[in-house]
Every structure is written in C-alpha cells, then in structure tokens.
Design a protein around this motif. Structure first.
Motif, mmCIF file in Angstrom:
data_model
loop_
_atom_site.group_PDB
_atom_site.id
_atom_site.type_symbol
_atom_site.label_atom_id
_atom_site.label_comp_id
_atom_site.label_asym_id
_atom_site.label_seq_id
_atom_site.Cartn_x
_atom_site.Cartn_y
_atom_site.Cartn_z
ATOM 1 N N VAL A 91 0.864 -1.181 0.000
ATOM 2 C CA VAL A 91 0.000 0.000 0.000
ATOM 3 C C VAL A 91 0.895 1.223 0.000
ATOM 4 C CG1 VAL A 91 -1.794 1.275 1.223
ATOM 5 C CG2 VAL A 91 -1.801 -1.216 1.251
ATOM 6 N N GLN A 92 0.714 2.058 -1.003
ATOM 7 C CA GLN A 92 1.497 3.278 -1.137
ATOM 8 C C GLN A 92 0.547 4.391 -1.560
ATOM 9 O OE1 GLN A 92 4.564 3.063 -4.088
ATOM 10 N NE2 GLN A 92 5.771 4.612 -3.073
ATOM 11 N N PRO A 93 -0.068 5.071 -0.574
ATOM 12 C CA PRO A 93 -1.012 6.134 -0.920
ATOM 13 C C PRO A 93 -0.342 7.230 -1.727
ATOM 14 C CG PRO A 93 -1.062 5.661 1.438
ATOM 15 C CD PRO A 93 0.098 4.920 0.862
ATOM 16 N N SER A 94 -1.054 7.704 -2.730
ATOM 17 C CA SER A 94 -0.521 8.793 -3.546
ATOM 18 C C SER A 94 -0.687 10.108 -2.801
ATOM 19 C CB SER A 94 -1.238 8.848 -4.893
ATOM 20 O OG SER A 94 -2.631 8.921 -4.691
ATOM 21 N N LEU A 95 0.319 10.963 -2.913
ATOM 22 C CA LEU A 95 0.281 12.262 -2.241
ATOM 23 C C LEU A 95 -0.479 13.262 -3.094
ATOM 24 C CD1 LEU A 95 3.998 12.509 -1.088
ATOM 25 C CD2 LEU A 95 2.022 11.948 0.317
ATOM 26 N N PRO A 96 -1.300 14.080 -2.458
ATOM 27 C CA PRO A 96 -1.972 15.129 -3.222
ATOM 28 C C PRO A 96 -0.955 16.117 -3.779
ATOM 29 C CG PRO A 96 -2.788 15.037 -0.946
ATOM 30 C CD PRO A 96 -1.674 14.064 -1.062
ATOM 31 N N LYS A 97 -1.174 16.570 -5.005
ATOM 32 C CA LYS A 97 -0.229 17.483 -5.651
ATOM 33 C C LYS A 97 -0.135 18.819 -4.927
ATOM 34 C CE LYS A 97 -0.010 15.882 -10.348
ATOM 35 N NZ LYS A 97 -0.115 16.269 -11.741
ATOM 36 N N ALA A 98 -1.239 19.323 -4.431
ATOM 37 C CA ALA A 98 -1.234 20.639 -3.799
ATOM 38 C C ALA A 98 -0.299 20.662 -2.595
ATOM 39 C CB ALA A 98 -2.644 21.022 -3.372
ATOM 40 N N LYS A 99 -0.303 19.602 -1.792
ATOM 41 C CA LYS A 99 0.556 19.580 -0.612
ATOM 42 C C LYS A 99 2.019 19.462 -1.007
ATOM 43 C CE LYS A 99 -2.687 17.777 2.754
ATOM 44 N NZ LYS A 99 -2.978 16.698 3.705
ATOM 45 N N SER A 100 2.322 18.636 -1.996
ATOM 46 C CA SER A 100 3.723 18.468 -2.379
ATOM 47 C C SER A 100 4.281 19.740 -3.011
ATOM 48 C CB SER A 100 3.894 17.272 -3.324
ATOM 49 O OG SER A 100 3.188 17.490 -4.522
ATOM 50 N N GLU A 101 3.463 20.460 -3.769
ATOM 51 C CA GLU A 101 3.919 21.713 -4.363
ATOM 52 C C GLU A 101 4.122 22.771 -3.283
ATOM 53 O OE1 GLU A 101 1.042 22.715 -7.306
ATOM 54 O OE2 GLU A 101 1.658 21.128 -8.660
ATOM 55 N N LYS A 102 3.279 22.747 -2.274
ATOM 56 C CA LYS A 102 3.384 23.717 -1.195
ATOM 57 C C LYS A 102 4.678 23.510 -0.417
ATOM 58 C CE LYS A 102 0.786 25.593 2.684
ATOM 59 N NZ LYS A 102 -0.409 25.461 3.506
ATOM 60 N N LYS A 103 5.050 22.251 -0.164
ATOM 61 C CA LYS A 103 6.275 21.962 0.570
ATOM 62 C C LYS A 103 7.500 22.447 -0.194
ATOM 63 C CE LYS A 103 4.585 18.022 3.163
ATOM 64 N NZ LYS A 103 4.673 16.571 3.380
ATOM 65 N N ILE A 104 7.475 22.342 -1.487
ATOM 66 C CA ILE A 104 8.594 22.809 -2.303
ATOM 67 C C ILE A 104 8.732 24.324 -2.185
ATOM 68 C CG2 ILE A 104 9.421 23.069 -4.675
ATOM 69 C CD1 ILE A 104 8.189 20.309 -5.231
ATOM 70 N N ASP A 105 7.605 25.038 -2.175
ATOM 71 C CA ASP A 105 7.634 26.489 -2.085
ATOM 72 C C ASP A 105 8.097 26.972 -0.708
ATOM 73 O OD1 ASP A 105 6.775 26.669 -4.662
ATOM 74 O OD2 ASP A 105 4.667 26.949 -4.145
ATOM 75 N N GLU A 106 7.885 26.166 0.345
ATOM 76 C CA GLU A 106 8.250 26.580 1.692
ATOM 77 C C GLU A 106 9.752 26.479 1.945
ATOM 78 O OE1 GLU A 106 5.905 24.201 4.304
ATOM 79 O OE2 GLU A 106 4.060 25.254 3.823
ATOM 80 N N VAL A 107 10.460 25.724 1.153
ATOM 81 C CA VAL A 107 11.895 25.565 1.334
ATOM 82 C C VAL A 107 12.582 26.876 0.946
ATOM 83 C CG1 VAL A 107 13.941 24.298 0.576
ATOM 84 C CG2 VAL A 107 11.767 23.104 0.847
ATOM 85 N N PRO A 108 13.401 27.427 1.848
ATOM 86 C CA PRO A 108 14.056 28.694 1.513
ATOM 87 C C PRO A 108 15.048 28.490 0.365
ATOM 88 C CG PRO A 108 14.834 27.869 3.627
ATOM 89 C CD PRO A 108 13.724 26.978 3.188
ATOM 90 N N LYS A 109 15.051 29.437 -0.538
ATOM 91 C CA LYS A 109 15.928 29.354 -1.703
ATOM 92 C C LYS A 109 17.210 30.140 -1.423
ATOM 93 C CE LYS A 109 12.080 28.939 -4.864
ATOM 94 N NZ LYS A 109 11.344 29.518 -5.946
ATOM 95 N N LYS A 110 18.326 29.513 -1.746
ATOM 96 C CA LYS A 110 19.618 30.189 -1.581
ATOM 97 C C LYS A 110 20.023 30.738 -2.942
ATOM 98 C CE LYS A 110 21.130 27.247 2.167
ATOM 99 N NZ LYS A 110 22.170 26.347 2.651
ATOM 100 N N THR A 111 20.232 32.040 -2.956
ATOM 101 C CA THR A 111 20.570 32.679 -4.218
ATOM 102 C C THR A 111 22.005 33.185 -4.266
ATOM 103 O OG1 THR A 111 19.664 34.745 -3.419
ATOM 104 C CG2 THR A 111 18.207 33.343 -4.720
ATOM 105 N N SER A 112 22.686 33.162 -3.141
ATOM 106 C CA SER A 112 24.051 33.681 -3.146
ATOM 107 C C SER A 112 25.036 32.579 -2.786
ATOM 108 C CB SER A 112 24.193 34.838 -2.167
ATOM 109 O OG SER A 112 23.945 34.374 -0.865
#
Length: 118
Positions: A91-112
């Motif tokens: 059993v491997q429940p599929s993750l909702p796309k909205a939650k996975s996209e949100k987690k990616i956006d919450e990760v701070p981006k390093k630009t320098s």
C-alpha cells in the motif's frame, strides 16, 4: 465457467495475512485485481487503501502494470506446482499534488554563494 482458464491467486498483505485464494480468469487485468483487493481489504488493519491506485501488486519480484493480464504476469513455474500463485500487496497512498507543491515552495531558496577562492 466451463472451458475458461482460471488461475488461483492469493494476495499476501504487508503483515502476513492473506486475501484469498480466489479463482480469476487469466484474461483479468491487474487493475481489476486491485479493485477487488480494495473492496475485500480487512477493515481492522491500520493501513487501508482508499483506491486501487494506492495498491501495488508484486509477483516474482516485479511490480505488475495495471494494463497487463494475469496470463501475462503469471510466472511459468506455477503451472508445474499446480498450486496457488501468491502476489504480494504493497500500500502506497498517492500524495496530493497541492501539498507536495506547497512543501517545495516553503523551502528557503539560496541565491548567493559564500565560497572564497584564494
């Protein structure tokens, strides 16, 4: 049904319990098997699949594709044994796309860059 090639299948769950054995037509698809597994899933388990897409079937060490038939996936040596073919169920429940996209956006981006070359 007379004259129809039936295959005895047993589905082994993650905790060692089984569903089956049940006779299936060799023309049945893996997607049909998954639907039946979800409908007959024991309700006393901690993990319960919500849909057939949450279930993966494994036979002879291979994950079976939904569009394949039982005849295409059955290992050739089970005919010699004349017994029941056991397929493992994961059993491997599929993750909702909205939650996975949100987690990616919450990760701070390093630009320098803070490297120093001397």
């Amino acid at each position: 049904m007379p004259g129809e090639d039936l295959v005895e299948l047993k589905f082994r769950l993650f905790d060692g319990t089984d569903i089956g054995p049940i006779g299936y037509s060799s023309a049945s698809t893996i997607a049909m098997l998954k639907e039946r597994i979800v409908s007959e899933w024991p309700r006393d388990k901690k993990i319960i699949p919500k849909a057939a897409n949450d279930v993966k079937l494994i036979s002879a060490g291979k994950i079976l594709e939904d569009n394949k038939t039982v005849a295409q996936c059955r290992p050739p040596f089970d005919e010699l044994l004349g017994g029941v073919t056991i397929m493992h169920v994961v059993v491997q429940p599929s993750l909702p796309k909205a939650k996975s996209e949100k987690k990616i956006d919450e990760v701070p981006k390093k630009t320098s860059c803070s490297c120093s070359i001397m």
